[in-house]
Scaffold this active site. Structure first.
Site, PDB file in Angstrom:
ATOM      1  N   ARG A 242       0.973  -0.884   0.172  1.00 17.17           N
ATOM      2  CA  ARG A 242      -0.010   0.245  -0.460  1.00 17.17           C
ATOM      3  C   ARG A 242       0.443   0.637   0.000  1.00 17.17           C
ATOM      4  O   ARG A 242       1.602   1.615   0.783  1.00 17.17           O
ATOM      5  CB  ARG A 242      -0.560  -0.268   1.314  1.00 17.17           C
ATOM      6  CG  ARG A 242      -1.952  -0.622   0.835  1.00 17.17           C
ATOM      7  CD  ARG A 242      -3.052  -0.236   0.084  1.00 17.17           C
ATOM      8  NE  ARG A 242      -4.750  -0.887   0.416  1.00 17.17           N
ATOM      9  CZ  ARG A 242      -4.565  -2.354  -1.033  1.00 17.17           C
ATOM     10  NH1 ARG A 242      -3.347  -2.815  -1.832  1.00 17.17           N
ATOM     11  NH2 ARG A 242      -5.193  -2.837  -0.643  1.00 17.17           N
ATOM     12  N   GLU A 271      -4.250   7.721  -3.834  1.00 11.61           N
ATOM     13  CA  GLU A 271      -4.421   6.919  -5.489  1.00 11.61           C
ATOM     14  C   GLU A 271      -5.362   7.939  -6.097  1.00 11.61           C
ATOM     15  O   GLU A 271      -6.680   8.125  -5.062  1.00 11.61           O
ATOM     16  CB  GLU A 271      -4.687   5.761  -5.748  1.00 11.61           C
ATOM     17  CG  GLU A 271      -3.296   5.184  -4.884  1.00 11.61           C
ATOM     18  CD  GLU A 271      -3.201   3.547  -4.950  1.00 11.61           C
ATOM     19  OE1 GLU A 271      -4.707   2.954  -4.973  1.00 11.61           O
ATOM     20  OE2 GLU A 271      -2.459   2.782  -4.101  1.00 11.61           O
ATOM     21  N   HIS A 290      -1.618   0.777  -8.612  1.00 15.90           N
ATOM     22  CA  HIS A 290      -2.792  -0.324  -8.428  1.00 15.90           C
ATOM     23  C   HIS A 290      -3.371  -0.850  -9.719  1.00 15.90           C
ATOM     24  O   HIS A 290      -4.564  -1.904  -9.118  1.00 15.90           O
ATOM     25  CB  HIS A 290      -3.694  -0.228  -7.479  1.00 15.90           C
ATOM     26  CG  HIS A 290      -4.285  -0.699  -5.895  1.00 15.90           C
ATOM     27  ND1 HIS A 290      -3.911   0.215  -5.232  1.00 15.90           N
ATOM     28  CD2 HIS A 290      -3.776  -1.560  -6.392  1.00 15.90           C
ATOM     29  CE1 HIS A 290      -3.852  -0.699  -4.493  1.00 15.90           C
ATOM     30  NE2 HIS A 290      -3.902  -1.640  -5.086  1.00 15.90           N
TER      31      HIS A 290
END
Ligand code: DGY
Length: 323
Positions: A242, A271, A290
């Site tokens: 993360r 993000e 991601h």
């Protein structure tokens, strides 16, 4: 009749079908790819928590105290992810709301991407691609000289299922693999022939630091200035965990002052990564948005499993994979 609220309208159709087995399915008209990490508005989640029995969400959909306080009917939150840092799990438990996730099914996909990123940054694959497209590929020798993997040390930080799968792959490249994890795993050390080392040793001796840690309140900004200060000069940093595990400013400093030879990142503290971000200006950084688990089969399985968690919960009182 039960109400099951799904925050995305374009998950694989098998998911909605499965959910219909246990209730009426309400779907938020999200409109874009369901795999976007842009969360749905807070009011939507609050309203759904008030009216519905189950919430099916994706990362970015923030189920915090405010949402959980609205939970009048809500009994289960099922996320289409293994990570649960977008959910206040402790508070959910206190409010009597079960939390379910989708472990195991994405392990190989994420490990594949971690290795892909590692090779991409070590061998300057993304930079080579960019130079060709921009008509700047010649002379290539200086700027596209990478480093070998064979014989190098990879230090995996966080040896969960994904960390183990990354280790297996890197061993096949002839790398030496060491790891640090909160819990030592002698059985994995024995099975794979990898070694546990203290974190400082891992940082100061690894040529590649691969982050596969879970984000929890304890690991938030785990990689800070002090840790980057301990990293071996010329190492590469790969993060598939993360973004909030890392102090981005400290990472940028380590890249800009040359301590790190490069970084490859699939996750960011914010993000999607804002356009024009300083990370995107560095040639020695490989960025992906991601996509660790973004393989068709894997994402389908994750979506199905999130639905199966809800169905199992209403049928047996327990989801298949409770957090
Ligand atoms: C997860 O499952 O936590 C991934 O990061 C999202 O695909």
């Amino acid at each position: 009749m039960r109400c099951v609220f799904v925050t995305r309208d374009r998950f694989p159709s098998s998911m909605y079908k499965k959910l219909e087995e246990v209730g009426r399915v309400e779907v938020y008209p999200y409109g874009e790819s369901p795999w976007s990490t842009r969360g749905v508005p807070k009011e939507v989640l609050i309203d759904a928590a008030r009216r519905c029995d189950a919430l099916v969400i994706y990362i970015g959909d923030l189920v915090d105290k405010e949402v959980l306080d609205a939970a009048e009917r809500l009994k289960i939150v099922s996320t289409v992810s293994v990570g649960v840092d977008h959910i206040d799990v402790e508070y959910a438990k206190r409010r009597g709301v079960a939390v379910a996730h989708t472990p195991y099914v994405l392990v190989d996909a994420v490990a594949d991407l971690a290795v892909g990123l590692l090779i991409a940054v070590a061998r300057k694959i993304a930079l080579g691609d960019r130079l060709i497209r921009e008509g700047r590929a010649s002379p290539v020798w200086g700027s596209l000289m990478g480093v070998d993997l064979k014989g190098k040390r990879a230090g995996i930080v966080g040896l969960g299922n994904i960390g183990v799968a990354v280790a297996r792959r890197l061993l096949a490249f002839g790398m030496e693999v060491v790891y640090w994890s909160r819990r030592r795993k002698p059985e994995v050390e024995f099975a794979l022939g990898i070694k546990y080392v203290e974190l400082d040793e891992l940082l100061s001796t690894s040529d590649f630091v691969v982050v596969a840690l879970a984000l929890t309140p304890e690991t938030e900004r785990f990689f800070d200035r002090e840790k980057f200060g301990k990293v071996k000069r010329g190492a590469f940093f790969i993060n598939v965990g993360r973004g909030r595990l890392v102090d981005t400013e400290a990472l940028l400093e380590a890249l800009e002052d040359g301590r790190l030879a490069g970084a490859a990142l699939d996750v960011f503290d914010v993000e999607p990564l804002p356009p024009g971000h300083r990370l995107a200006k560095l040639d020695n950084v490989v960025l992906t948005p991601h996509i660790g688990s973004a393989a068709v089969e894997t994402r389908e399985r994750m979506a199905e499993l999130a639905a199966e968690n809800v169905v199992a919960f209403f049928r047996t009182g327990k989801p298949l994979y409770a957090v």
